[in-house]
Design an enzyme around this catalytic site. Structure first.
Site, PDB file in Angstrom:
ATOM      1  N   ASP A  74       1.185   3.186   3.136  1.00  0.00           N
ATOM      2  CA  ASP A  74       0.820   4.168   3.491  1.00  0.00           C
ATOM      3  C   ASP A  74       1.376   5.115   3.254  1.00  0.00           C
ATOM      4  O   ASP A  74       1.202   6.384   3.472  1.00  0.00           O
ATOM      5  CB  ASP A  74      -0.478   3.808   4.791  1.00  0.00           C
ATOM      6  CG  ASP A  74      -1.446   4.949   3.951  1.00  0.00           C
ATOM      7  OD1 ASP A  74      -1.645   5.207   3.000  1.00  0.00           O
ATOM      8  OD2 ASP A  74      -2.152   5.260   4.948  1.00  0.00           O
ATOM      9  N   LEU A  87      -4.439   9.301   7.828  1.00  0.00           N
ATOM     10  CA  LEU A  87      -6.018   8.569   7.979  1.00  0.00           C
ATOM     11  C   LEU A  87      -5.560   7.342   7.517  1.00  0.00           C
ATOM     12  O   LEU A  87      -5.069   7.133   6.580  1.00  0.00           O
ATOM     13  CB  LEU A  87      -7.275   9.524   7.052  1.00  0.00           C
ATOM     14  CG  LEU A  87      -7.069  10.556   7.517  1.00  0.00           C
ATOM     15  CD1 LEU A  87      -8.563  11.493   6.558  1.00  0.00           C
ATOM     16  CD2 LEU A  87      -8.403  10.326   9.163  1.00  0.00           C
ATOM     17  N   HIS A 130     -10.401   1.005   2.210  1.00  0.00           N
ATOM     18  CA  HIS A 130     -10.241   2.238   2.689  1.00  0.00           C
ATOM     19  C   HIS A 130     -11.045   2.065   4.384  1.00  0.00           C
ATOM     20  O   HIS A 130     -12.774   2.587   3.761  1.00  0.00           O
ATOM     21  CB  HIS A 130     -10.485   3.265   2.702  1.00  0.00           C
ATOM     22  CG  HIS A 130      -9.887   4.665   3.325  1.00  0.00           C
ATOM     23  ND1 HIS A 130      -8.539   5.019   3.309  1.00  0.00           N
ATOM     24  CD2 HIS A 130     -10.688   5.327   4.261  1.00  0.00           C
ATOM     25  CE1 HIS A 130      -8.955   5.877   4.832  1.00  0.00           C
ATOM     26  NE2 HIS A 130      -9.870   5.715   4.995  1.00  0.00           N
ATOM     27  N   HIS A 148      -4.406  -0.432   6.093  1.00  0.00           N
ATOM     28  CA  HIS A 148      -3.937   0.350   7.082  1.00  0.00           C
ATOM     29  C   HIS A 148      -4.869   0.466   7.916  1.00  0.00           C
ATOM     30  O   HIS A 148      -5.661   1.582   9.235  1.00  0.00           O
ATOM     31  CB  HIS A 148      -3.675   1.485   7.120  1.00  0.00           C
ATOM     32  CG  HIS A 148      -4.393   2.288   5.777  1.00  0.00           C
ATOM     33  ND1 HIS A 148      -5.592   1.973   6.241  1.00  0.00           N
ATOM     34  CD2 HIS A 148      -4.624   3.535   4.530  1.00  0.00           C
ATOM     35  CE1 HIS A 148      -7.071   2.795   5.352  1.00  0.00           C
ATOM     36  NE2 HIS A 148      -5.720   3.436   4.054  1.00  0.00           N
ATOM     37  N   ALA A 152      -4.113  15.139   5.120  1.00  0.00           N
ATOM     38  CA  ALA A 152      -3.483  13.806   6.284  1.00  0.00           C
ATOM     39  C   ALA A 152      -2.399  12.381   5.470  1.00  0.00           C
ATOM     40  O   ALA A 152      -2.678  12.728   4.071  1.00  0.00           O
ATOM     41  CB  ALA A 152      -4.790  12.584   6.345  1.00  0.00           C
ATOM     42  N   HIS A 168       0.752  -0.821   0.020  1.00  0.00           N
ATOM     43  CA  HIS A 168      -0.345   0.221   0.005  1.00  0.00           C
ATOM     44  C   HIS A 168       0.665   1.474  -0.169  1.00  0.00           C
ATOM     45  O   HIS A 168       0.971   1.733   0.788  1.00  0.00           O
ATOM     46  CB  HIS A 168      -1.112   0.067   1.277  1.00  0.00           C
ATOM     47  CG  HIS A 168      -1.973   1.213   1.397  1.00  0.00           C
ATOM     48  ND1 HIS A 168      -3.079   0.964   1.404  1.00  0.00           N
ATOM     49  CD2 HIS A 168      -1.960   2.689   1.573  1.00  0.00           C
ATOM     50  CE1 HIS A 168      -3.998   2.244   1.761  1.00  0.00           C
ATOM     51  NE2 HIS A 168      -2.895   3.151   1.279  1.00  0.00           N
ATOM     52  N   HIS A 208       2.829  14.668   1.413  1.00  0.00           N
ATOM     53  CA  HIS A 208       2.934  15.869   0.941  1.00  0.00           C
ATOM     54  C   HIS A 208       3.543  17.101   0.822  1.00  0.00           C
ATOM     55  O   HIS A 208       4.074  17.031   2.142  1.00  0.00           O
ATOM     56  CB  HIS A 208       1.378  16.356   1.829  1.00  0.00           C
ATOM     57  CG  HIS A 208       0.330  15.289   1.943  1.00  0.00           C
ATOM     58  ND1 HIS A 208      -0.777  15.337   0.560  1.00  0.00           N
ATOM     59  CD2 HIS A 208      -0.397  14.257   2.210  1.00  0.00           C
ATOM     60  CE1 HIS A 208      -1.810  14.283   0.072  1.00  0.00           C
ATOM     61  NE2 HIS A 208      -1.679  14.070   2.038  1.00  0.00           N
ATOM     62  N   LYS A 237      -9.695  -0.589  -5.369  1.00  0.00           N
ATOM     63  CA  LYS A 237      -9.821   0.275  -4.144  1.00  0.00           C
ATOM     64  C   LYS A 237     -10.942   1.270  -4.023  1.00  0.00           C
ATOM     65  O   LYS A 237     -11.717   2.054  -5.074  1.00  0.00           O
ATOM     66  CB  LYS A 237      -8.607   1.651  -4.232  1.00  0.00           C
ATOM     67  CG  LYS A 237      -8.716   2.432  -3.153  1.00  0.00           C
ATOM     68  CD  LYS A 237      -8.164   1.113  -1.281  1.00  0.00           C
ATOM     69  CE  LYS A 237      -7.566   2.380  -0.265  1.00  0.00           C
ATOM     70  NZ  LYS A 237      -6.935   3.046   0.081  1.00  0.00           N
ATOM     71  N   HIS A 293       0.925   5.656  -1.989  1.00  0.00           N
ATOM     72  CA  HIS A 293       0.543   6.451  -2.758  1.00  0.00           C
ATOM     73  C   HIS A 293       2.085   7.315  -3.538  1.00  0.00           C
ATOM     74  O   HIS A 293       2.984   7.739  -2.531  1.00  0.00           O
ATOM     75  CB  HIS A 293       0.383   8.035  -1.332  1.00  0.00           C
ATOM     76  CG  HIS A 293      -1.181   6.589  -1.016  1.00  0.00           C
ATOM     77  ND1 HIS A 293      -2.389   7.339  -1.425  1.00  0.00           N
ATOM     78  CD2 HIS A 293      -1.407   6.124  -0.054  1.00  0.00           C
ATOM     79  CE1 HIS A 293      -3.257   6.368  -0.757  1.00  0.00           C
ATOM     80  NE2 HIS A 293      -2.684   5.898  -0.058  1.00  0.00           N
ATOM     81  N   LEU A 294       2.107   7.011  -4.848  1.00  0.00           N
ATOM     82  CA  LEU A 294       3.320   7.366  -5.193  1.00  0.00           C
ATOM     83  C   LEU A 294       2.896   9.331  -6.176  1.00  0.00           C
ATOM     84  O   LEU A 294       3.975   9.732  -6.667  1.00  0.00           O
ATOM     85  CB  LEU A 294       4.163   5.942  -6.190  1.00  0.00           C
ATOM     86  CG  LEU A 294       4.299   5.063  -5.898  1.00  0.00           C
ATOM     87  CD1 LEU A 294       4.831   4.485  -7.475  1.00  0.00           C
ATOM     88  CD2 LEU A 294       5.350   5.707  -4.709  1.00  0.00           C
ATOM     89  N   ARG A 295       2.208   9.329  -5.845  1.00  0.00           N
ATOM     90  CA  ARG A 295       1.484  10.352  -6.915  1.00  0.00           C
ATOM     91  C   ARG A 295       2.393  10.385  -8.129  1.00  0.00           C
ATOM     92  O   ARG A 295       2.346   9.983  -8.682  1.00  0.00           O
ATOM     93  CB  ARG A 295       2.369  11.522  -6.002  1.00  0.00           C
ATOM     94  CG  ARG A 295       2.255  11.834  -4.511  1.00  0.00           C
ATOM     95  CD  ARG A 295       0.621  12.064  -3.692  1.00  0.00           C
ATOM     96  NE  ARG A 295       0.854  11.433  -2.439  1.00  0.00           N
ATOM     97  CZ  ARG A 295      -0.406  11.761  -1.476  1.00  0.00           C
ATOM     98  NH1 ARG A 295      -1.802  10.703  -2.424  1.00  0.00           N
ATOM     99  NH2 ARG A 295      -0.166  11.681  -0.262  1.00  0.00           N
ATOM    100  N   ASN A 322      -5.642   6.983  -5.680  1.00  0.00           N
ATOM    101  CA  ASN A 322      -6.069   8.518  -5.723  1.00  0.00           C
ATOM    102  C   ASN A 322      -5.629   9.597  -6.507  1.00  0.00           C
ATOM    103  O   ASN A 322      -4.824  10.437  -5.590  1.00  0.00           O
ATOM    104  CB  ASN A 322      -6.276   8.581  -4.378  1.00  0.00           C
ATOM    105  CG  ASN A 322      -5.036   8.815  -3.960  1.00  0.00           C
ATOM    106  OD1 ASN A 322      -4.283   7.860  -3.479  1.00  0.00           O
ATOM    107  ND2 ASN A 322      -4.740   9.444  -2.768  1.00  0.00           N
TER     108      ASN A 322
HETATM  109  C1  NCD Z   1      -3.815   9.385   1.847  1.00  0.00           C
HETATM  110  C2  NCD Z   1      -3.214  10.136   0.875  1.00  0.00           C
HETATM  111  O1  NCD Z   1      -2.239  11.354   1.569  1.00  0.00           O
HETATM  112  O2  NCD Z   1      -3.218   9.601  -0.408  1.00  0.00           O
HETATM  113  N1  NCD Z   1      -3.224  10.000   3.064  1.00  0.00           N
HETATM  114  C3  NCD Z   1      -3.312   9.517   4.568  1.00  0.00           C
HETATM  115  O3  NCD Z   1      -3.342  10.018   5.607  1.00  0.00           O
HETATM  116  N2  NCD Z   1      -2.955   7.777   4.605  1.00  0.00           N
HETATM  117  C4  NCD Z   1      -4.730   8.880   1.276  1.00  0.00           C
HETATM  118  C5  NCD Z   1      -5.091   7.341   2.137  1.00  0.00           C
HETATM  119  O4  NCD Z   1      -4.358   5.797   2.289  1.00  0.00           O
HETATM  120  O5  NCD Z   1      -6.071   7.570   3.125  1.00  0.00           O
HETATM  121 ZN    ZN Z   2      -3.476   5.459   2.184  1.00  0.00          ZN
END
Ligand code: NCD
Ligand code: ZN
Length: 348
Positions: free
Chosen positions: A249, A221, A138, A176, A265, A16, A253, A101, A18-20, A44
């Site tokens: 996760d 989150l 989620h 998560h 988050a 899990h 940011h 997802k 997030h690579l943006r 996302n």
């Molecule tokens: C994640 C994000 O920033 O994309 N943020 C987080 O707090 N985990 C989104 C997510 O997985 O809920």
């Molecule tokens: Zn996530």
């Protein structure tokens, strides 16, 4: 495992992350690719990844960002109320979508297009159950009347139990997990239900967010819960149960988006991810179970081969910088300013 100063592990995967996209993708991918062979990449983005074509193009951009490494991104589809079962099946058959997802609408960052009611995606879930494609969840309700610290537990009662009843053979990952309720729920279900566990939910409880002032870099989150929940999640992680596995996760940011009147988050933990998990397993006297949690349980759940190469960790100080440059800004990593006891050395 006999030498406590050095650990050789099968190379782990991150189930899990997030690579943006764009410049941030180019900045953060190397951190994940350095430690992990594969990662389940969250969809996302804005706009979210809802088609085979979008996933394929995103995978190409990730591969370009990871050029020169053996990193393999595994792609996910972002489920919406109008998710098309035929697109899901075709994408899975073509090896583009590993999983899909489920974000309850507005649960977290970039989830405005998420599912408003799971009844709207019945056809998609029936298809996924039939073809053996995992549903990544989620697990928080978005009802503003539910206290934010209760949203995971209420999701189990209101949604997850219904999913289990209606789709008894669907592979589901409770992403998560942060509560004793989730850990116990997953442990009590059949082998088609598993959970990912992040480093932060093993290390911090909700006090960390308020220690001496508001600490935005500990906000993610699902939000960290009370200590009894952290301890239950720890027990699950080190239990040796194949139902629990590594999913960072990691959610970068920019520092100015975190340190803000309405901070985003997400915790960026990719740079010291395996070191962070190793610290926990060491504290729990369970270093002999780290490899299964990090490198075996996830692949087996997904029905994928185990990685064949190995990595080396050594017991020596790993100081974590206060921040790291990324794109035209900076990112504050998890454990910023701390020194971790285990260090990732590199390939064995
Ligand atoms: C994640 C994000 O920033 O994309 N943020 C987080 O707090 N985990 C989104 C997510 O997985 O809920
Ligand atoms: Zn996530």
């Amino acid at each position: 495992m006999t030498d406590p100063k050095r650990l050789i592990l099968r190379r782990p995967d991150d189930w899990h992350v997030h690579l943006r996209d764009g410049a941030m993708l180019d900045a953060v991918t190397a951190y994940t690719a350095r430690q992990f062979r594969r990662a389940i990449v969250m969809p996302n983005l804005t706009p979210p990844i809802t088609t085979v074509a979008a996933a394929q193009a995103y995978r190409d951009r990730i591969r370009a960002a990871a050029a020169g490494t053996a990193f393999t991104p595994l792609m996910t589809l972002y489920l919406t109320d109008d998710a098309d079962p035929a697109e899901i099946e075709a994408g899975h058959a073509a090896g583009i979508f590993t999983a899909a997802k489920l974000y309850p609408a507005n649960a977290t960052t970039n989830s405005a297009h998420g599912v408003t009611d799971v009844r709207n995606i019945r056809a998609a879930l029936e298809t996924m159950q039939r073809i053996g494609m995992p549903l990544l969840i989620h697990g928080e309700v978005t009802d503003p009347d539910v206290d934010i610290f209760d949203r995971e537990k209420v999701f189990i009662d209101r949604v997850f139990t219904t999913l289990l009843r209606d789709f008894p053979a669907l592979k589901m990952v409770f992403e998560h997990i942060t509560t004793r309720d989730a850990a116990e729920f997953v442990a009590a279900t059949g082998p088609n239900v598993a959970a990912t566990i992040t480093p932060q939910h093993l290390h911090i409880n909700r006090n960390a967010i308020f220690a001496g002032g508001l600490r935005p870099h500990f906000y993610c989150l699902p939000v960290a819960k009370r200590e009894e929940h952290r301890l239950a999640v720890r027990r699950a992680a080190v239990s040796g149960s194949p139902k629990f596995f590594l999913g960072t996760d990691s959610a970068p940011h920019a520092v100015e988006r975190k340190e803000s009147g309405c901070g985003c988050a997400g915790i960026f933990n990719a740079p010291y991810a395996i070191e962070s998990y190793a610290a926990v397993f060491d504290e729990e006297g369970a270093l002999d179970r780290l490899e299964a949690f990090a490198s075996e349980h996830g692949a087996r759940f997904y029905g994928l081969p185990l990685n064949e190469d190995r990595i080396v960790l050594e017991r020596s100080p790993a100081p974590v910088p206060d921040s790291l440059p990324a794109a035209d800004t900076r990112l504050v990593p998890f454990h910023a300013g701390e020194t971790l006891a285990w260090r990732y050395v590199g390939p064995a």
